[in-house]
Enzyme design. Structure first.
Site, mmCIF file in Angstrom:
data_model
loop_
_atom_site.group_PDB
_atom_site.id
_atom_site.type_symbol
_atom_site.label_atom_id
_atom_site.label_comp_id
_atom_site.label_asym_id
_atom_site.label_seq_id
_atom_site.Cartn_x
_atom_site.Cartn_y
_atom_site.Cartn_z
ATOM 1 N N HIS A 27 0.928 -1.293 0.137
ATOM 2 C CA HIS A 27 -0.104 -0.048 -0.102
ATOM 3 C C HIS A 27 0.916 1.334 0.099
ATOM 4 C CE1 HIS A 27 -3.716 2.386 0.522
ATOM 5 N NE2 HIS A 27 -2.991 2.952 1.579
ATOM 6 N N ASP A 33 -15.046 2.089 6.533
ATOM 7 C CA ASP A 33 -14.068 2.909 6.231
ATOM 8 C C ASP A 33 -14.804 3.887 5.085
ATOM 9 O OD1 ASP A 33 -11.257 3.814 6.077
ATOM 10 O OD2 ASP A 33 -11.527 3.154 4.156
ATOM 11 N N LYS A 67 -8.181 -1.956 5.784
ATOM 12 C CA LYS A 67 -8.477 -2.430 4.325
ATOM 13 C C LYS A 67 -7.266 -3.653 4.005
ATOM 14 C CE LYS A 67 -8.777 1.788 2.992
ATOM 15 N NZ LYS A 67 -8.770 3.193 2.496
ATOM 16 N N SER A 91 -7.773 3.368 8.754
ATOM 17 C CA SER A 91 -8.173 3.387 7.515
ATOM 18 C C SER A 91 -7.377 2.197 6.615
ATOM 19 C CB SER A 91 -8.511 4.593 6.796
ATOM 20 O OG SER A 91 -8.658 4.621 5.305
ATOM 21 N N ARG A 104 -15.040 11.961 6.278
ATOM 22 C CA ARG A 104 -13.476 12.820 6.605
ATOM 23 C C ARG A 104 -13.349 13.756 5.586
ATOM 24 N NH1 ARG A 104 -9.962 8.280 7.235
ATOM 25 N NH2 ARG A 104 -8.362 9.945 7.398
#
Ligand code: URA
Length: 435
Positions: A78, A157, A183, A179, A164
């Site tokens: 990620h 999320d 995931k 978050s 947000r």
């Protein structure tokens, strides 16, 4: 009461956070109350304990992918998001080529940042909306698959992030860590490697904040029994040369067609090496061994072949890996931008370049907007380069002559020059492992 406690700097426990988040999803807690809690937390700070608890609550809100049937160690990667950050297009086939399995659920670009799904969808025919059985089949057959997050994974999320996004509560280390990690953990991989960006084009501009975010994420992964390693990398200037969807695919193919070269290749190799070292559980490899293994599948064309097989398995035209310019959409106007001044390049601000590419149509300012796959910018300079007046700084790929002219002028204005020598900045700043 919970909101008031957070406003006073208190800590909410797992059950309280579960009550709040579930209540928001089910309608018992209003949007206003949830936004007030988020804002109180952003201002007062969420503790690491809250970050871990929130991660758990987010995971519990949906399904979890079961990758245990795949042959080979599973890894996930990620990036916290940047400009010209096509690392997934390199890391996925690299890791698959050395026997790891990567099921990567990616996102779309927003604001100045690009998104892997938008890049991949510039390849004609390629599908990113895949059902879990298809994800697993492709991961087994090819070794890697890159697809859209399904609505069933971590729905809380998605709902919280949307709130947000419109309430200025994105930039909280605990909210970002929970978050991202929810995931990643729900996506099922045994090992997680993170690229936490820092600098002007990153969510976390300061290096200390980025390192703290990296430590928080690594700690959450360790707690969940998912070994996690993070690299903190520079996002002061665009990472690659292509800024735009098809342009970034073309760059990935070009890079994998030759020996690794440049900052994008450096970060991709370092992330893949960290994943292999941490996740290649069959043999414990040392740093030199992992790098050699990865360089070998890069240089002998195996990684490019794996990328082509992944593209074909997802319905895309795999000949993009042989002749990208023939397969990918091309912008009608392609204009070179030449330097007015000479000297040494002192800065190519990543955020401004990303915003410029988005204005050309490569990005979106609101979720859900369409992007133009063909347009963007190909940079011909990076910090530390020396150039003469008249040298080509970049090529703009645009829909219209006016767009190209406007982007060219803006690009000339944002590249900064100096007559003094400039040291090329480091790209990989630090590595964060479990304590
Ligand atoms: N990326 C995410 O997935 N979540 C955040 O909160 C910020 C960036």
């Amino acid at each position: 009461m919970l909101i008031g406690r957070k406003r006073e700097g208190g800590e909410l426990d797992l059950d309280e956070l579960r009550w709040l988040v579930t209540g928001y999803l089910e309608g018992g807690v209003s949007e206003g109350q949830t936004a007030a809690w988020l804002m109180a937390g952003v201002i007062r700070g969420f503790s690491p304990v809250e970050a871990r608890a929130l991660t758990q609550v987010l995971i519990e809100s949906g399904e979890v992918l079961d990758l245990s049937g795949l042959t080979g160690p599973t890894v996930d990667k990620h990036s916290t998001g940047g400009v010209a950050d096509g690392t997934t297009l390199l890391v996925a086939p690299l890791l698959a080529s050395v026997g790891l399995r990567l099921v990567k659920l990616s996102g779309r670009g927003l604001g100045h940042t690009g998104g892997t799904l938008d890049k991949l969808e510039s390849i004609p025919g390629l599908r990113t909306a895949l059902e879990p059985d298809e994800l697993l089949r492709i991961a087994d057959e090819v070794g890697c698959v890159v697809a859209a997050q399904t609505a069933r994974l971590v729905p809380a999320d998605k709902a919280l992030y949307a709130l947000r996004d419109i309430t200025a509560t994105v930039a909280s280390p605990a909210l970002i860590a929970s978050s991202v990690m929810s995931k990643k953990i729900a996506a099922g991989a045994q090992t997680i490697v993170l690229d936490v960006k820092t600098g002007d084009g990153a969510f976390m501009p300061s290096r200390d904040e980025a390192a703290a975010l990296a430590r928080l994420c690594v700690g959450i992964g360790a707690d969940a029994g998912r070994p996690t390693v993070a690299l903190v990398t520079a996002m002061d200037q665009p990472l690659g040369t292509g800024v735009g969807n098809a342009l970034e695919v073309e760059e990935a193919v070009r890079l994998l067609s030759a020996d690794p070269d440049g900052r994008l290749a450096e970060v991709a190799l370092a992330l893949a090496a960290a994943a292999l070292q941490r996740g290649g559980t069959t043999t414990v490899m040392d740093a030199a061994g992992t790098r050699d293994a990865l360089r070998s599948v890069w240089c002998d064309g195996t990684a490019l072949e794996t990328l082509a097989r992944m593209i074909a398995a997802q319905g895309g035209d795999a000949t993009v890996c042989e002749a990208p310019a023939r397969v990918l959409p091309q912008a009608p106007v392609v204009q070179e931008v030449s330097a007015l001044h000479g000297g040494t390049v002192a800065a190519v601000p990543a955020r401004a370049v990303g915003e410029l590419a988005a204005r050309l149509g490569a990005g979106r300012s609101r979720p859900g907007e369409d992007v133009d796959p063909a347009v963007g910018i190909v940079l011909n300079v990076e910090v530390g380069d020396e150039r003469e007046p008249g040298d080509v700084l970049a090529t703009v790929h645009a829909r219209t002559e006016d767009d190209a002219a406007e982007a060219g002028a803006a690009l000339r204005a944002l590249v900064q020059w100096t007559d003094d020598p400039v040291q090329r900045p480091e790209t990989i700043l630090e590595r964060v492992d479990e304590e």
